[in-house]
Write a protein that holds these residues in place. Sequence first.
Motif, PDB file in Angstrom:
ATOM      1  N   ASP A  39      39.207  45.943  30.202  1.00  0.00           N
ATOM      2  CA  ASP A  39      40.478  46.224  30.885  1.00  0.00           C
ATOM      3  C   ASP A  39      41.176  44.926  31.278  1.00  0.00           C
ATOM      4  O   ASP A  39      42.173  44.944  31.977  1.00  0.00           O
ATOM      5  N   GLU A  40      40.640  43.812  30.771  1.00  0.00           N
ATOM      6  CA  GLU A  40      41.178  42.501  31.130  1.00  0.00           C
ATOM      7  C   GLU A  40      42.620  42.361  30.638  1.00  0.00           C
ATOM      8  O   GLU A  40      42.958  42.718  29.514  1.00  0.00           O
ATOM      9  N   GLY A  41      43.468  41.832  31.498  1.00  0.00           N
ATOM     10  CA  GLY A  41      44.852  41.573  31.128  1.00  0.00           C
ATOM     11  C   GLY A  41      45.793  42.752  31.326  1.00  0.00           C
ATOM     12  O   GLY A  41      47.015  42.570  31.310  1.00  0.00           O
ATOM     13  N   ARG A  42      45.249  43.938  31.505  1.00  0.00           N
ATOM     14  CA  ARG A  42      46.116  45.107  31.646  1.00  0.00           C
ATOM     15  C   ARG A  42      47.016  44.987  32.882  1.00  0.00           C
ATOM     16  O   ARG A  42      48.224  45.225  32.814  1.00  0.00           O
ATOM     17  N   GLN A  43      46.422  44.618  34.010  1.00  0.00           N
ATOM     18  CA  GLN A  43      47.189  44.504  35.239  1.00  0.00           C
ATOM     19  C   GLN A  43      48.285  43.456  35.106  1.00  0.00           C
ATOM     20  O   GLN A  43      49.415  43.653  35.571  1.00  0.00           O
ATOM     21  N   GLU A  44      47.959  42.345  34.440  1.00  0.00           N
ATOM     22  CA  GLU A  44      48.946  41.279  34.261  1.00  0.00           C
ATOM     23  C   GLU A  44      50.094  41.724  33.369  1.00  0.00           C
ATOM     24  O   GLU A  44      51.267  41.400  33.635  1.00  0.00           O
TER      25      GLU A  44
END
Length: 219
Positions: free
Chosen positions: A158-163
């Motif tokens: 889920d890395e980068g999704r929030q960004e």
Amino acid sequence: MIFVDIVSDTICPWCYIGKRRFEKALRISGRTDVALSWRPFQLNPDMPIEGMTRDDYVRAKFGGGDRPRQIYQAIAESGREAGIEFQFSRIRRTPNTILSHRLIYWSAKNDCQDAVVSELFKAYFEQGLDVGDLDTLVGIAQRSGLDPLRARRFLMSDEGRQEVVASDVYARRLGINGVPCFIVNRKYAVSGAQPPSAFVEVFNLAERDAATSAAQSTA
């Protein structure tokens, strides 16, 4: 150095055309001092994560009748002038673009963001591939020079999704409601797939600004 942030969506045909026109502007101007950063924007932020069929999407967006054909014919003609052969008939699904934007986000850390964007546009608009599909995106990563195993591992997390989501929201807060939008030195904005001359003009304006600032700082 001129810094350009390009706010774009991976399924936006005008973004593909705008990219080609921007690249022509770079060739015309002979500039080699332009640093690019691609920023996410979702044309369809409420798109289901699995996407939807192309027919359903076009019908929901443009309605029935002959209007969709006329719209895409005009886009195809503009694309041809930019050296793009759009193959809209090959597209079977309209994807949610979060995953493709996450790939672009990750590729920036590997110094091949522009190559990934090019491959994404080519895959979707010329080959009709689903750029919301994990395997398709891993293949695009590999063709762009990235390690496919690392790309798959990143996209499955889920890395980068929030960004990516935060960057999309920020663009809307800046007043961007359509793409492409080219932001030069965080001061000038070129909205839409403008002709190369418009970009050259802004490059020159940014250069004059830099020269004026340098002169004032040494005065």
